[in-house]
Write a protein that holds these residues in place. Sequence first.
Motif, mmCIF file in Angstrom:
data_model
loop_
_atom_site.group_PDB
_atom_site.id
_atom_site.type_symbol
_atom_site.label_atom_id
_atom_site.label_comp_id
_atom_site.label_asym_id
_atom_site.label_seq_id
_atom_site.Cartn_x
_atom_site.Cartn_y
_atom_site.Cartn_z
ATOM 1 N N ARG A 62 33.686 66.891 -1.143
ATOM 2 C CA ARG A 62 32.607 68.058 -1.378
ATOM 3 C C ARG A 62 32.828 68.821 -2.625
ATOM 4 N NH1 ARG A 62 28.634 70.412 1.882
ATOM 5 N NH2 ARG A 62 28.258 72.674 1.076
ATOM 6 N N ILE A 63 34.228 69.297 -2.593
ATOM 7 C CA ILE A 63 34.456 70.134 -4.035
ATOM 8 C C ILE A 63 34.434 69.361 -5.257
ATOM 9 C CG2 ILE A 63 36.412 71.181 -5.100
ATOM 10 C CD1 ILE A 63 37.529 71.850 -2.489
ATOM 11 N N GLU A 64 34.598 67.901 -5.257
ATOM 12 C CA GLU A 64 34.380 67.117 -6.688
ATOM 13 C C GLU A 64 32.887 66.910 -6.769
ATOM 14 O OE1 GLU A 64 36.509 66.207 -8.710
ATOM 15 O OE2 GLU A 64 37.858 67.401 -7.734
ATOM 16 N N GLU A 65 32.203 66.883 -5.562
ATOM 17 C CA GLU A 65 30.557 66.724 -6.060
ATOM 18 C C GLU A 65 30.297 67.926 -6.395
ATOM 19 O OE1 GLU A 65 29.031 63.510 -2.679
ATOM 20 O OE2 GLU A 65 28.883 65.648 -2.094
ATOM 21 N N GLY A 66 30.646 69.123 -5.765
ATOM 22 C CA GLY A 66 30.223 70.404 -6.379
ATOM 23 C C GLY A 66 30.464 70.485 -7.795
ATOM 24 N N LYS A 67 31.671 70.223 -8.238
ATOM 25 C CA LYS A 67 31.904 70.219 -9.908
ATOM 26 C C LYS A 67 30.928 69.240 -10.529
ATOM 27 C CE LYS A 67 36.878 70.740 -9.033
ATOM 28 N NZ LYS A 67 38.190 70.316 -9.193
ATOM 29 N N LYS A 68 30.455 68.404 -10.132
ATOM 30 C CA LYS A 68 29.549 67.435 -10.879
ATOM 31 C C LYS A 68 28.148 68.147 -10.717
ATOM 32 C CE LYS A 68 31.694 63.051 -9.685
ATOM 33 N NZ LYS A 68 31.583 61.866 -9.159
ATOM 34 N N ILE A 69 27.838 68.981 -9.800
ATOM 35 C CA ILE A 69 26.493 69.645 -9.795
ATOM 36 C C ILE A 69 26.554 70.698 -10.818
ATOM 37 C CG2 ILE A 69 25.183 71.125 -8.522
ATOM 38 C CD1 ILE A 69 25.553 69.575 -5.837
ATOM 39 N N GLN A 156 21.280 63.642 -4.651
ATOM 40 C CA GLN A 156 22.292 62.380 -5.136
ATOM 41 C C GLN A 156 23.708 62.745 -4.655
ATOM 42 O OE1 GLN A 156 21.063 60.761 -9.183
ATOM 43 N NE2 GLN A 156 20.724 62.825 -9.229
ATOM 44 N N THR A 157 23.981 63.563 -3.753
ATOM 45 C CA THR A 157 25.370 63.718 -3.191
ATOM 46 C C THR A 157 25.325 63.415 -1.872
ATOM 47 O OG1 THR A 157 25.164 66.079 -2.480
ATOM 48 C CG2 THR A 157 25.584 65.513 -4.741
ATOM 49 N N THR A 158 26.640 63.300 -1.207
ATOM 50 C CA THR A 158 26.836 63.057 0.179
ATOM 51 C C THR A 158 26.743 64.351 1.097
ATOM 52 O OG1 THR A 158 28.008 61.013 -0.424
ATOM 53 C CG2 THR A 158 28.457 62.213 1.817
ATOM 54 N N TYR A 159 27.596 65.257 0.204
ATOM 55 C CA TYR A 159 27.756 66.665 1.390
ATOM 56 C C TYR A 159 26.928 67.704 0.660
ATOM 57 C CZ TYR A 159 31.930 63.712 2.269
ATOM 58 O OH TYR A 159 32.581 62.779 2.827
ATOM 59 N N TRP A 160 26.231 67.711 -0.048
ATOM 60 C CA TRP A 160 25.332 68.831 -0.642
ATOM 61 C C TRP A 160 23.779 68.429 -0.519
ATOM 62 C CZ3 TRP A 160 27.640 73.292 -2.333
ATOM 63 C CH2 TRP A 160 29.239 73.260 -2.621
ATOM 64 N N LYS A 161 23.486 67.733 0.075
ATOM 65 C CA LYS A 161 21.881 67.055 0.407
ATOM 66 C C LYS A 161 21.053 68.208 0.778
ATOM 67 C CE LYS A 161 22.519 62.120 0.928
ATOM 68 N NZ LYS A 161 21.680 61.640 -0.289
ATOM 69 N N ASP A 162 21.607 68.898 1.941
ATOM 70 C CA ASP A 162 20.861 69.817 2.558
ATOM 71 C C ASP A 162 21.279 71.173 2.035
ATOM 72 O OD1 ASP A 162 19.414 68.053 4.177
ATOM 73 O OD2 ASP A 162 21.331 67.978 5.598
ATOM 74 N N TYR A 163 21.890 71.574 1.174
ATOM 75 C CA TYR A 163 22.256 72.775 0.498
ATOM 76 C C TYR A 163 21.148 73.374 -0.156
ATOM 77 C CZ TYR A 163 25.415 76.505 -1.325
ATOM 78 O OH TYR A 163 25.967 77.609 -1.422
#
Length: 497
Positions: A62-69, A156-163
């Motif tokens: 999740r943190i890695e996906e957050g960095k990409k966002i 386009q993420t797994t853990y941030w879709k509903d954020y």
Amino acid sequence: MYESPFPPWDFTDRNSFAFETVVKRWPVILTGIIDNIYCQNHELGISQESRTPEEAKVVEARIEEGKKIISKVGEIKYDMARDRPLVQIPNDGEPLDEVYNKELESLPPREKERGSPSPGSILSKSDSSRGAHSLTIGDIQHRCYLYRLVRSFFVQTTYWKDYDPFLSQKQDTFQKSSKAIYQLATTMHELEREKDALASSRDELKVIFKEMIQMCLWGNATDLSMLTQMSHEDIQHLQSVGRDAQATRAQYILHDDQESVWTHLTGLTEKADSRIDFVLDNAGFELFTDLVFADFLVTYTPYVHKVVFHPKIIPWFVSDVTPPDFKATTGSLLDPAFFPQDAASAEEKAHLHAMVGRWAQYIADGTFALSVPLENALGRADPMADFWTSPYPYWNMAALAPELLGRLKDSGLVIFKGDLNFRKLTGDVQWPVSTPFSEAIGPLAGTFPILSLRTNKADVVCAVDQAVAEKLDSTGEKWRYNGKYALVLFEPRKDKA
């Protein structure tokens, strides 16, 4: 589709709200998103020690996906500052990506003189003269595109879709409104005690109706003290005092159709006309006032029996209501821990609990309804909501959202809340200030009864007397978008042939 005879407000006027938006406001919004994701990642990181290996792996992902966002939002901010070509929205499985991309492709080659930044500007001249740029499309279309683009980064993420990157901002603002919220809950409690008396007095209902309109128009700026006591004698007093207060505020309402709206409302006698629709604007306190107004209409007047609320399906213009926002509102208000420690009395808290409990029952029995399923997650396509987050003016509803239009035609009154909905109603174009509202909303005029409650926060204006506008212009005051002035505009349904 309908095309306005006037051009859109864009960024060619450096003294306009449109130019200020792309130069100042959007960089701040994008920075806020970056800060929000960074803080979320930080909170996740410092709690790693208490997690199992499997949980830690998920958190790391999740943190890695957050960095990409963060990186993608940063790129958009960087490109905007240099007026680089706008990128296409990826096919992410949510509505309207193709719509926005088609609109980008349809834009003509860049006009080299149009919107070219001056030397030393924070916006440097792009190295490309073709394609869609921040300074070559209208302000409203540009902002709609950017919110949809930012949404794609989360989808386009797994853990941030509903954020929702604006959720904490909406909640913080809501929690700071506790004083006004308790005050209005007491008002509704007083109305409950006078319910029978109100039922027999149209004049007293009219006074309260107008105060409710003012509450929804101005929000926190309203003198809510006018509504704190609602005994029969107090209401009679309000009929005289309220008129004085309305007269004081009238100088800031540049066109006021409150009388026409009341006349229309009292004529809703047929069952088909007993439904009111709210096209919502902001979450938090503004949604609370919308619910108070809706409660007044269905509980204390004989004219309305059902209210439908229309949200946006994605995080939109920072504070607009989404389905999760709407669903969470009653729960938040009933949660004793939601508001910070305040001076509310036990009696005031009981008033709030009773009122919100009534709303929860209305939601359960369908008296209050969302235009989409209440359980809808962010981004879920729905013909009753997709159009609200498109780049198009509302006057093209017949061609682009016929199912939604058909539903609104059954409404007794459709209330469009706020500045953004007004801009979409009127196409955000450079109408002469005295243009009648019926002309500014194009072919939408007459299809269903429309009430626009708008505090001026953008360049587009209509239905204002030319002499009044010229006098305001002469002062140098930014009356078109400083939030000090407002419009209450009503357009009735045309008589059916």
